[in-house]
Motif scaffolding. Structure first.
Motif, mmCIF file in Angstrom:
data_model
loop_
_atom_site.group_PDB
_atom_site.id
_atom_site.type_symbol
_atom_site.label_atom_id
_atom_site.label_comp_id
_atom_site.label_asym_id
_atom_site.label_seq_id
_atom_site.Cartn_x
_atom_site.Cartn_y
_atom_site.Cartn_z
ATOM 1 N N LEU A 59 -9.821 7.719 6.457
ATOM 2 C CA LEU A 59 -9.122 7.747 5.169
ATOM 3 C C LEU A 59 -8.646 9.165 4.829
ATOM 4 N N ASP A 108 -6.199 10.340 7.937
ATOM 5 C CA ASP A 108 -5.059 9.498 8.288
ATOM 6 C C ASP A 108 -4.583 8.626 7.127
ATOM 7 N N GLY A 109 -5.360 8.605 6.048
ATOM 8 C CA GLY A 109 -4.931 7.880 4.853
ATOM 9 C C GLY A 109 -5.053 6.382 4.938
ATOM 10 N N ARG A 110 -5.869 5.878 5.887
ATOM 11 C CA ARG A 110 -5.927 4.429 6.071
ATOM 12 C C ARG A 110 -7.339 3.869 6.009
ATOM 13 N N VAL A 111 -7.411 2.571 5.772
ATOM 14 C CA VAL A 111 -8.675 1.854 5.749
ATOM 15 C C VAL A 111 -9.078 1.498 7.177
ATOM 16 N N ARG A 165 -14.834 1.125 -1.821
ATOM 17 C CA ARG A 165 -13.753 1.362 -2.790
ATOM 18 C C ARG A 165 -13.991 0.575 -4.074
ATOM 19 N N HIS A 210 1.049 10.082 3.006
ATOM 20 C CA HIS A 210 0.426 9.476 1.823
ATOM 21 C C HIS A 210 -0.690 8.512 2.195
ATOM 22 N N PHE A 211 -1.531 8.217 1.216
ATOM 23 C CA PHE A 211 -2.599 7.247 1.423
ATOM 24 C C PHE A 211 -2.006 5.844 1.459
ATOM 25 N N ASP A 212 -2.489 5.048 2.396
ATOM 26 C CA ASP A 212 -1.985 3.697 2.571
ATOM 27 C C ASP A 212 -3.154 2.728 2.384
ATOM 28 N N LEU A 213 -3.442 2.376 1.128
ATOM 29 C CA LEU A 213 -4.608 1.550 0.822
ATOM 30 C C LEU A 213 -4.201 0.176 0.319
ATOM 31 N N PRO A 214 -5.060 -0.832 0.521
ATOM 32 C CA PRO A 214 -4.744 -2.166 0.005
ATOM 33 C C PRO A 214 -4.558 -2.107 -1.514
#
Lengths: 168, 133
Positions: free
Chosen positions: A49, A52-55, A137, B71-75
């Motif tokens: 996160l 790389d900014g991802r789940v 989260r 950027h953040f790529d969140l659900p």
């Protein structure tokens, strides 16, 4: 608060040191190892996160490979490659392979695989995406998903092991 | 850079699964078997994982963007619908049948596990079917 879990756990371990039965101690050592493994998983999710900014949802990463390839694809492939390398790395660090006991028959393996693949994409996540990342989260969608798959898994194991019997 | 991060995170994730014993379906089924000799290990694994990633998500709120990407790529979805519940329910049944979920299944592939490979192929087929559905 979830962050208190390890602290509370270590406190509990310290308190229970007094009960020094050999068997008990082995269980505690085992639980601490499990918690450490869990923290590595959490660290991986946190780094993915923050960097790389991802789940770090495995079913999402895997499912991404089956859709039209885009910018995220190379990262998805790399993440899967990392997972594949984990067993051999574990062998190098510890001198032994991680234990894997799969007792299910071929038809059950195929049925279970189909259900896991279909279900995780329909429900947008699995134990990692909803379980680790979603709960961290504080997502209510993930809390509902985790409760749902835990309940159906508990029921499935109860039925196969105790009602039908002879199951894995 | 992003590729190295993903590779490292995948490796770390898999090592965590291996260290915690969650790569072994027998251990997972031990946790799911409430009426048998119940094995609580999974609670410690999930507790450890969620507490550390919780700190990560808190930290991410203080950042304007991730270190390596834009950027953040969140659900973003919040709706609790039939897809979510139905999908999770089906996944739970599959998980309970064998004791494998996607992460450990892929790690087991790296151990040249034949049964794990069968499961992964079926799992990918299930995902493919869902994308057509």
């Amino acid at each position: 608060m979830p962050a208190l879990c390890p602290a509370l756990y270590l406190l509990a371990v310290a308190c229970c040191r007094e009960h020094r039965q050999e068997e008990k101690r082995m269980n505690w050592a085992h639980d601490i190892q499990a918690a450490c493994g869990g923290m590595l998983i959490g660290l991986s999710a946190a780094l993915f996160l923050l960097l790389d900014g991802r789940v770090a949802g495995i079913s999402g990463i895997l499912g991404g490979l089956l859709r039209r390839w885009n910018r995220a694809t190379a990262g998805n492939v790399a993440f899967i490659a990392g997972l594949l390398l984990a067993g051999p790395f574990y062998r190098v660090f510890t001198g032994r392979w991680p234990a894997v006991h799969i007792a299910a028959s071929l038809p059950v393996l195929v049925l279970a695989g189909l259900l896991v693949g279909f279900g995780t994409r329909l429900g947008s996540g699995c134990t990692s995406g909803h379980g680790v990342c979603g709960l961290a989260r504080l997502s209510s969608r993930s809390a509902v998903a985790v409760a749902t798959f835990m309940i159906t898994a508990f029921i499935t194991v109860f039925v196969t092991r105790h009602l039908i019997g002879g199951g894995s | 850079m992003s590729i190295i991060v993903a590779l490292g995170c995948g490796l770390l994730f898999g090592l965590g699964l291996a260290l915690s014993g969650m790569v072994d379906p027998a251990r997972v089924l031990g946790f799911l078997d409430l009426a048998g000799a119940w094995d609580p290990t999974l609670i410690f694994v999930l507790g450890g994982a969620v507490s550390v990633s919780f700190l990560g998500y808190r930290l991410s709120r203080l950042m304007t963007r991730p270190v390596c990407t834009e950027h953040f790529d969140l659900p973003t979805r919040t709706v609790i619908d039939r897809r979510l519940i139905g999908g999770a329910a089906l996944f739970g049944v599959g998980w309970g049948l064998v004791g494998l979920c996607p992460g450990p299944a892929i790690v087991s592939l790296g151990l040249a596990q034949g049964d794990g490979a069968v499961f992964v192929v079926a799992m990918m087929a299930g995902m493919l079917v869902e994308s057509l559905y």
